[in-house]
Design an enzyme around this catalytic site. Structure first.
Site, PDB file in Angstrom:
ATOM      1  CB  CYS A   1     -16.958   8.808  -2.027  1.00 55.03           C
ATOM      2  SG  CYS A   1     -17.354   9.653  -0.494  1.00 55.03           S
TER       3      CYS A   1
ATOM      4  CG  HIS B   1     -21.929  11.750  -0.240  1.00 54.60           C
ATOM      5  ND1 HIS B   1     -21.941  12.002   1.097  1.00 54.60           N
ATOM      6  CD2 HIS B   1     -20.868  10.909  -0.434  1.00 54.60           C
ATOM      7  CE1 HIS B   1     -20.939  11.362   1.693  1.00 54.60           C
ATOM      8  NE2 HIS B   1     -20.281  10.687   0.778  1.00 54.60           N
TER       9      HIS B   1
HETATM   10  N1  LIG Z   1     -17.012   4.742   3.528  1.00 52.63           N
HETATM   11  C1  LIG Z   1     -16.962   5.681   2.611  1.00 52.63           C
HETATM   12  O1  LIG Z   1     -17.983   6.247   2.246  1.00 52.63           O
HETATM   13  C2  LIG Z   1     -15.673   6.080   1.973  1.00 52.63           C
HETATM   14  C3  LIG Z   1     -14.488   6.004   2.640  1.00 52.63           C
HETATM   15  N2  LIG Z   1     -13.338   6.445   2.026  1.00 52.63           N
HETATM   16  C4  LIG Z   1     -12.059   6.394   2.729  1.00 52.63           C
HETATM   17  O2  LIG Z   1     -11.618   5.046   2.741  1.00 52.63           O
HETATM   18  C5  LIG Z   1     -10.872   4.794   3.941  1.00 52.63           C
HETATM   19  C6  LIG Z   1     -11.516   3.631   4.667  1.00 52.63           C
HETATM   20  O3  LIG Z   1     -12.840   3.990   5.015  1.00 52.63           O
HETATM   21  P1  LIG Z   1     -13.961   2.888   5.310  1.00 52.63           P
HETATM   22  O4  LIG Z   1     -13.795   1.703   4.456  1.00 52.63           O
HETATM   23  O5  LIG Z   1     -15.257   3.621   5.280  1.00 52.63           O
HETATM   24  O6  LIG Z   1     -13.624   2.529   6.815  1.00 52.63           O
HETATM   25  P2  LIG Z   1     -14.197   1.307   7.671  1.00 52.63           P
HETATM   26  O7  LIG Z   1     -14.193   1.763   9.075  1.00 52.63           O
HETATM   27  O8  LIG Z   1     -15.461   0.781   7.069  1.00 52.63           O
HETATM   28  O9  LIG Z   1     -13.088   0.187   7.455  1.00 52.63           O
HETATM   29  C7  LIG Z   1     -11.793   0.311   7.949  1.00 52.63           C
HETATM   30  C8  LIG Z   1     -11.287  -1.076   8.333  1.00 52.63           C
HETATM   31  O10 LIG Z   1      -9.940  -0.975   8.749  1.00 52.63           O
HETATM   32  C9  LIG Z   1      -9.774  -1.736   9.946  1.00 52.63           C
HETATM   33  N3  LIG Z   1      -8.633  -1.227  10.682  1.00 52.63           N
HETATM   34  C10 LIG Z   1      -8.598  -0.265  11.630  1.00 52.63           C
HETATM   35  N4  LIG Z   1      -7.337  -0.082  12.052  1.00 52.63           N
HETATM   36  C11 LIG Z   1      -6.548  -0.947  11.366  1.00 52.63           C
HETATM   37  C12 LIG Z   1      -5.156  -1.231  11.350  1.00 52.63           C
HETATM   38  N5  LIG Z   1      -4.315  -0.561  12.136  1.00 52.63           N
HETATM   39  N6  LIG Z   1      -4.702  -2.167  10.488  1.00 52.63           N
HETATM   40  C13 LIG Z   1      -5.531  -2.837   9.671  1.00 52.63           C
HETATM   41  N7  LIG Z   1      -6.875  -2.608   9.653  1.00 52.63           N
HETATM   42  C14 LIG Z   1      -7.363  -1.677  10.481  1.00 52.63           C
HETATM   43  C15 LIG Z   1     -11.097  -1.603  10.665  1.00 52.63           C
HETATM   44  O11 LIG Z   1     -11.285  -2.650  11.579  1.00 52.63           O
HETATM   45  C16 LIG Z   1     -12.073  -1.703   9.485  1.00 52.63           C
HETATM   46  O12 LIG Z   1     -12.351  -3.047   9.144  1.00 52.63           O
HETATM   47  C17 LIG Z   1     -10.854   6.135   4.713  1.00 52.63           C
HETATM   48  O13 LIG Z   1      -9.695   6.836   4.319  1.00 52.63           O
HETATM   49  C18 LIG Z   1     -12.089   6.838   4.176  1.00 52.63           C
HETATM   50  O14 LIG Z   1     -12.010   8.243   4.299  1.00 52.63           O
HETATM   51  C19 LIG Z   1     -13.316   6.873   0.733  1.00 52.63           C
HETATM   52  C20 LIG Z   1     -14.471   6.927   0.015  1.00 52.63           C
HETATM   53  C21 LIG Z   1     -15.750   6.589   0.608  1.00 52.63           C
HETATM   54  O1  LIG Z   2     -14.950  10.136   1.394  1.00 55.95           O
HETATM   55  C1  LIG Z   2     -16.055  10.304   1.879  1.00 55.95           C
HETATM   56  O2  LIG Z   2     -16.675  11.498   2.026  1.00 55.95           O
HETATM   57  P1  LIG Z   2     -16.032  12.935   1.758  1.00 55.95           P
HETATM   58  O3  LIG Z   2     -15.709  12.986   0.282  1.00 55.95           O
HETATM   59  O4  LIG Z   2     -17.129  13.884   2.085  1.00 55.95           O
HETATM   60  O5  LIG Z   2     -14.814  13.058   2.626  1.00 55.95           O
HETATM   61  C2  LIG Z   2     -16.743   9.149   2.487  1.00 55.95           C
HETATM   62  O6  LIG Z   2     -18.137   9.269   2.390  1.00 55.95           O
HETATM   63  C3  LIG Z   2     -16.285   9.016   3.920  1.00 55.95           C
HETATM   64  O7  LIG Z   2     -16.698  10.155   4.598  1.00 55.95           O
HETATM   65  P2  LIG Z   2     -16.763  10.210   6.199  1.00 55.95           P
HETATM   66  O8  LIG Z   2     -15.414  10.726   6.633  1.00 55.95           O
HETATM   67  O9  LIG Z   2     -17.877  11.188   6.437  1.00 55.95           O
HETATM   68  O10 LIG Z   2     -17.053   8.814   6.698  1.00 55.95           O
END
Ligand SMILES: NC(=O)C1=CN([C@@H]2O[C@H](COP(=O)(O)OP(=O)(O)OC[C@H]3O[C@@H](n4cnc5c(N)ncnc54)[C@H](O)[C@@H]3O)[C@@H](O)[C@H]2O)C=CC1
Ligand SMILES: O=C(OP(=O)(O)O)[C@H](O)COP(=O)(O)O
Length: 335
Positions: free
Chosen positions: A141, A221
């Protein structure tokens, strides 16, 4: 023309938003989402009409909890043209063999390393690089937010050097596991933070140094940017350039904090109150001794969502022109 079939592996903060954004497009559709547990998000996904898949050994658990699981994650992948892997950082890497075996295209998120996909993506900066590719990583992000301002400045004025300090929200609003709740944490302490090198994975020639801290906030952020450029330009030139960008919103009208930006998103009726654009404070844009300074806020839960839609379009070559894909995605989402 038949729609591109998209599967979401990992239905959390990012996955559920990508699913809804894909559903809004007329050239792609969601054929299923994968959840590991039958929690409230799985029930909402089922109620929305998404086919819910799960780990092979949990299909019966899902069914006995009241969600008629459509099958295993392998079954879901077999139906898809593209899998958007939105599992937590580091887990997605383990899924690569599954995708290769199934011969399906895959998109990972910013929590995975550049080398996993070999192509790090931002729609404005390098859409063409993803054309026809099997594997792509949509950068994080914060990195997405940085690319969206650095790329047009570089195109227009030539970026000589970027210095950025990122003030990162420490956890998402629904995240009850992570903190800090009463501290400011240099993260990482060893510099630079991953964001500068990540920008270079999208726009390799950019000279950028990044530092980052985590703050006890969940909303957004905030970045402080300082940019040296090759060519002279004025404060007004930069404001005009940013105002033209499809995923930058100039912020004013009495908004002085990330809290008010999130309120704006809700008042605008955005789904989940999301703010997909970079929010640049217009009054902060300043040229001082030949260098540019400004503040921008990034909604971590949603800014990468339109980028995922564009990545699908590039990889499947539904659209060869990045600007056209961006316009189509934005229009369908109401951005
Ligand atoms: N939350 C944020 O601010 C941002 C996150 N990201 C990236 O996006 C990706 C996902 O992050 P989030 O959505 O925040 O995570 P999250 O924890 O909210 O969601 C991940 C989901 O994947 C599921 N999961 C876990 N293991 C699994 C498996 N083996 N198979 C299928 N599902 C599984 C979890 O139960 C959960 O529902 C990461 O790479 C993160 O760094 C990128 C931009 C922003
Ligand atoms: O992609 C993100 O942040 P980042 O650009 O600081 O790695 C998301 O906010 C997830 O960050 P986190 O790894 O702190 O949950």
């Amino acid at each position: 023309m038949s729609k591109v079939k998209v599967a979401i592996n990992g239905y959390g903060t990012i996955g559920k938003r990508v699913a809804d954004a894909v559903t809004m497009q007329d050239d792609m559709e969601i054929i299923g989402i994968a959840k590991t547990r039958p929690n409230y998000e799985a029930f909402v996904a089922h109620d929305k009409g998404y086919n819910v898949y799960t780990l092979a050994d949990r299909v019966d658990d899902m069914k006995s909890a009241g969600i008629p699981a459509a099958g295993s994650i392998d079954d879901m992948i077999a139906e898809a043209d593209v899998v958007v892997d939105c599992t937590p950082g580091g887990i997605g890497e383990k899924n690569k063999a599954l995708y290769e075996k199934a011969g399906v295209k895959a998109i990972w998120q910013g929590g995975e390393k550049h080398e996993l996909a070999g192509c790090s993506f931002n729609a404005e900066a390098n859409y063409e690089e993803a054309l026809g590719r099997d594997f792509v990583r949509v950068v994080s992000c914060n990195t997405t937010g940085l690319c969206r301002v650095i790329y047009p400045l570089d195109q227009e004025y030539g970026v000589k050097k970027v210095r950025v300090t990122l003030m990162r929200r420490s956890a998402d609003p629904n995240d009850v596991k992570n903190g800090p709740i009463n501290a400011i944490v240099p993260n990482p302490i060893k510099l630079p933070s991953h964001h500068g090198p990540d920008v270079k994975s999208v726009i390799p020639h950019i000279n950028i140094a990044s530092t980052a801290v985590k703050l006890p906030t969940t909303l957004m952020h905030l970045h402080t940017l300082n940019i040296e450029m090759e060519k002279d330009c004025s404060t007004e030139d930069v404001k005009a350039l940013f105002a033209k960008q499809p995923r930058i919103r100039m912020i004013g009208q009495g908004i002085g904090s990330t809290a008010e930006i999130m309120e704006l998103g809700k008042d605008m009726g955005r789904p989940r109150g999301d703010m997909w654009e970079n929010c640049v404070w217009e009054d902060s844009v300043t040229m001082y001794e030949g260098e540019l300074y400004f503040f921008q806020a990034i909604h971590q839960e949603s800014d990468v969502i339109p980028e995922n839609v564009d990545a699908i379009r590039a990889m499947t070559e539904l659209e060869k022109d990045g600007a056209k894909s961006i316009a189509k995605t934005n229009k369908a989402m109401g951005l």
